[in-house]
Design an enzyme around this catalytic site. Structure first.
Site, mmCIF file in Angstrom:
data_model
loop_
_atom_site.group_PDB
_atom_site.id
_atom_site.type_symbol
_atom_site.label_atom_id
_atom_site.label_comp_id
_atom_site.label_asym_id
_atom_site.label_seq_id
_atom_site.Cartn_x
_atom_site.Cartn_y
_atom_site.Cartn_z
ATOM 1 N N TRP A 133 2.583 -13.263 -25.147
ATOM 2 C CA TRP A 133 1.221 -13.295 -25.704
ATOM 3 C C TRP A 133 0.964 -12.145 -26.673
ATOM 4 C CZ3 TRP A 133 -0.655 -8.627 -24.550
ATOM 5 C CH2 TRP A 133 -0.154 -7.991 -23.409
ATOM 6 N N ASN A 134 1.813 -11.090 -26.666
ATOM 7 C CA ASN A 134 1.418 -9.893 -27.438
ATOM 8 C C ASN A 134 1.567 -10.075 -28.946
ATOM 9 O OD1 ASN A 134 4.209 -9.776 -27.247
ATOM 10 N ND2 ASN A 134 4.295 -7.557 -27.027
ATOM 11 N N PRO A 158 4.665 -21.403 -25.235
ATOM 12 C CA PRO A 158 3.955 -20.141 -25.485
ATOM 13 C C PRO A 158 3.395 -19.585 -24.178
ATOM 14 C CG PRO A 158 2.555 -22.008 -26.061
ATOM 15 C CD PRO A 158 3.855 -22.594 -25.571
ATOM 16 N N ALA A 159 3.041 -18.314 -24.197
ATOM 17 C CA ALA A 159 2.419 -17.704 -23.015
ATOM 18 C C ALA A 159 1.103 -18.419 -22.691
ATOM 19 C CB ALA A 159 2.153 -16.227 -23.290
ATOM 20 N N GLY A 211 10.049 -11.255 -23.139
ATOM 21 C CA GLY A 211 9.124 -10.995 -22.032
ATOM 22 C C GLY A 211 9.662 -9.856 -21.176
ATOM 23 N N SER A 212 9.255 -9.843 -19.920
ATOM 24 C CA SER A 212 9.615 -8.702 -19.070
ATOM 25 C C SER A 212 11.071 -8.774 -18.620
ATOM 26 C CB SER A 212 8.712 -8.679 -17.835
ATOM 27 O OG SER A 212 9.075 -9.727 -16.963
ATOM 28 N N GLU A 233 14.968 -10.727 -25.166
ATOM 29 C CA GLU A 233 14.339 -9.517 -25.710
ATOM 30 C C GLU A 233 13.364 -9.057 -24.648
ATOM 31 O OE1 GLU A 233 11.856 -7.209 -26.852
ATOM 32 O OE2 GLU A 233 11.084 -8.609 -28.358
ATOM 33 N N LEU A 234 13.740 -7.984 -23.926
ATOM 34 C CA LEU A 234 13.019 -7.639 -22.693
ATOM 35 C C LEU A 234 12.248 -6.327 -22.845
ATOM 36 C CD1 LEU A 234 15.904 -8.757 -20.290
ATOM 37 C CD2 LEU A 234 14.028 -10.115 -21.233
ATOM 38 N N CYS A 267 6.531 -3.978 -27.055
ATOM 39 C CA CYS A 267 7.746 -3.538 -26.342
ATOM 40 C C CYS A 267 8.339 -2.296 -26.975
ATOM 41 C CB CYS A 267 8.803 -4.630 -26.369
ATOM 42 S SG CYS A 267 8.229 -6.165 -25.721
HETATM 43 C C1 SIN Z 1 7.524 -6.720 -29.365
HETATM 44 O O1 SIN Z 1 6.684 -6.015 -28.854
HETATM 45 O O2 SIN Z 1 8.313 -7.355 -28.670
HETATM 46 C C2 SIN Z 1 7.644 -6.900 -30.849
HETATM 47 C C3 SIN Z 1 7.353 -5.706 -31.628
HETATM 48 C C4 SIN Z 1 7.842 -5.794 -33.049
HETATM 49 O O3 SIN Z 1 8.359 -6.824 -33.483
HETATM 50 O O4 SIN Z 1 7.726 -4.781 -33.749
#
Ligand code: SIN
Length: 458
Positions: A133-134, A158-159, A211-212, A233-234, A267
């Protein structure tokens, strides 16, 4: 299908819209369509796929205000920042519209005079993508654009918090001339039941997940049952190292940009800010002034810089990390408390030290913990002392130190005097518990290609 679920605004606590609630029956139907569509899509030329991707990018840009508004409503990203996300999302589509034409094979010298060896890339097959969702738009295009460019069909979940942007992106794909069955979006309120169908089905050849770490580890194990390829991608726990010779003013503005982007819910944002003794006090003073001036508020207001956190669970985690740090001797120089509703005050903590939760877990909130150091080696050791390895940053004017530290940091991404390194043409991804695989650049499309070795005896 008639079932729906309400998408709630974190800013108002009220429903924004209803989204279709897909379950196992819809998942099975989507897989059947994706399998059939793949056979046609894989046979289109790279030039045809490129043209559709370019048209998709054009439509997204033309809809930037609508998409930004949806993001602000469904997950609370300030609308000005959300327009920036639309441009970031488009950059992946533009990049892979071109990269589709550069999927080269190879010929390899043979040991036998009458043989020829060809290596031919081909699309892996139907892909199941799970997005967070971010970044409701950019995390979709960072997966879908390379997959579609490679010739794969994609089903995307999607989330639960942000299905509306995803649904709109799928509509724009069709308006751009993309076949509906080649890119399908399946929102659900029950991700475990929906995803189970994909993990059990051998027709799905690839999982791409952001996600996590906790969930990523489970999904990797589930994918192994049918030997799917995976990109994960965690989580991250990014350290910022500010050395004695750093340009403090630049460090202040870039740390603030990184830390408070998306209210700290990224992240790669700063989670642990290590500052050398020589510049510690100057940094804290100037950084605190910048953080105190941040405008917190309604994500739909053009002046807002920091919106609410996405949900009560996220808010509770941020509060618990701050309370734990304060109870163990940290000081809140700015903020330190929750705000109205799901807002949390932008916070600067000093006197942060080992043993506090905030140094061990990803906070995902607008809190900047500052740790003082005196020895470079000790700072690098502390920066690497984590199971995560997504992004790290360092500030120095000394070229030798920049190389020495960048090479010593055990991370997939290192920003040297750069707090926002992400770019469509560069490889995004982590090491250790931050995941496997890379998104972006020429590497991103390889995640959706298998290599076929063709040996020809003349
Ligand atoms: C993410 O928070 O996974 C993506 C951040 C980014 O693409 O810069």
């Amino acid at each position: 299908m008639s079932a729906t679920f309400a998408v709630m605004s974190p800013a108002t606590g009220r429903s924004v819209a209803d989204a279709p609630d897909n379950g196992p029956a819809e998942a099975k139907a989507a897989i059947a369509k994706a399998v059939t569509a793949f056979e046609t899509w894989r046979r289109t030329t790279a030039y045809e796929r490129s043209a559709i991707l370019r048209a998709w990018a054009t439509r997204m840009l033309a809809s930037d205000a609508d998409l930004a508004r949806l993001m602000a409503q469904e997950m609370g990203k300030p609308v000005t920042e959300a327009r920036g996300e639309v441009r970031y999302a488009v950059s992946f589509v533009e990049w892979y519209a071109e990269e589709a034409k550069r999927v080269y094979g190879e010929t390899v010298p043979s040991q036998a005079a009458h043989k020829r060896i060809l290596v031919q890339p081909q699309p892996v097959g139907p892909v199941y993508a799970i997005t967070p969702w971010n970044f409701p738009a950019a995390m979709i295009t960072r997966k879908a654009a390379p997959a579609l460019a490679a010739g794969c069909s994609v089903i995307l979940k999607p989330a639960e918090q942000s299905p509306l942007t995803a649904i709109r992106l799928a509509e724009l794909w069709v308006e751009a001339g993309g076949p509906a069955d080649v890119f399908q979006v399946l929102p659900t309120s029950d991700p475990v039941a929906l995803s189970g169908v994909f993990f059990d089905d051998p027709a799905i050849r690839k999982l791409s997940f952001t996600g996590s770490t906790e969930v990523g580890v489970k999904l990797a194990a589930q994918s192994a049952k049918t030997m799917k390829r995976v990109s994960l991608e965690l989580g991250g726990h990014a350290p910022f190292l500010i050395f004695a010779d750093a340009d403090v003013d630049r460090a202040v503005s870039e740390v603030a940009a990184s830390k408070f982007r998306n209210a700290g819910q990224t992240c790669v944002c700063a989670n642990r800010i290590y500052v050398h003794d020589a510049v510690h006090d100057a940094f804290v003073e100037r950084f605190s002034a910048v953080v105190s001036a941040l405008r917190v508020g309604d994500p739909l207001d053009e002046a807002t810089q920091v919106g609410p956190l996405v949900d009560a669970q996220g808010h509770e985690k941020v509060r618990a990390h701050v309370d734990d740090a304060l109870a163990r001797g940290a000081r809140a120089v700015v903020g330190g408390k929750g705000g109205e509703g799901l807002h949390f005050q932008p916070t600067v903590l000093t006197g942060v030290s080992r043993g506090m939760r905030i140094l061990e877990e990803e906070t995902f909130g607008p809190v900047a913990p500052i740790i003082r150091f005196s020895e470079d080696e000790d700072a690098v050791r502390q920066a690497n002392d984590t199971p995560f390895g997504l992004a790290a940053y360092l500030w120095t004017r000394d070229l030798s130190r920049a190389f020495r530290v960048a090479e010593a940091l055990d991370y997939g991404i290192v920003g040297v005097n750069d707090g926002l390194p992400s770019a469509a043409q560069a490889p995004f991804g982590g090491v250790k518990m931050s995941g496997v695989g890379r998104e972006g650049g020429k590497w991103g499309i390889e995640e959706y290609l298998d290599l076929k070795f063709i040996s020809i005896a003349l």
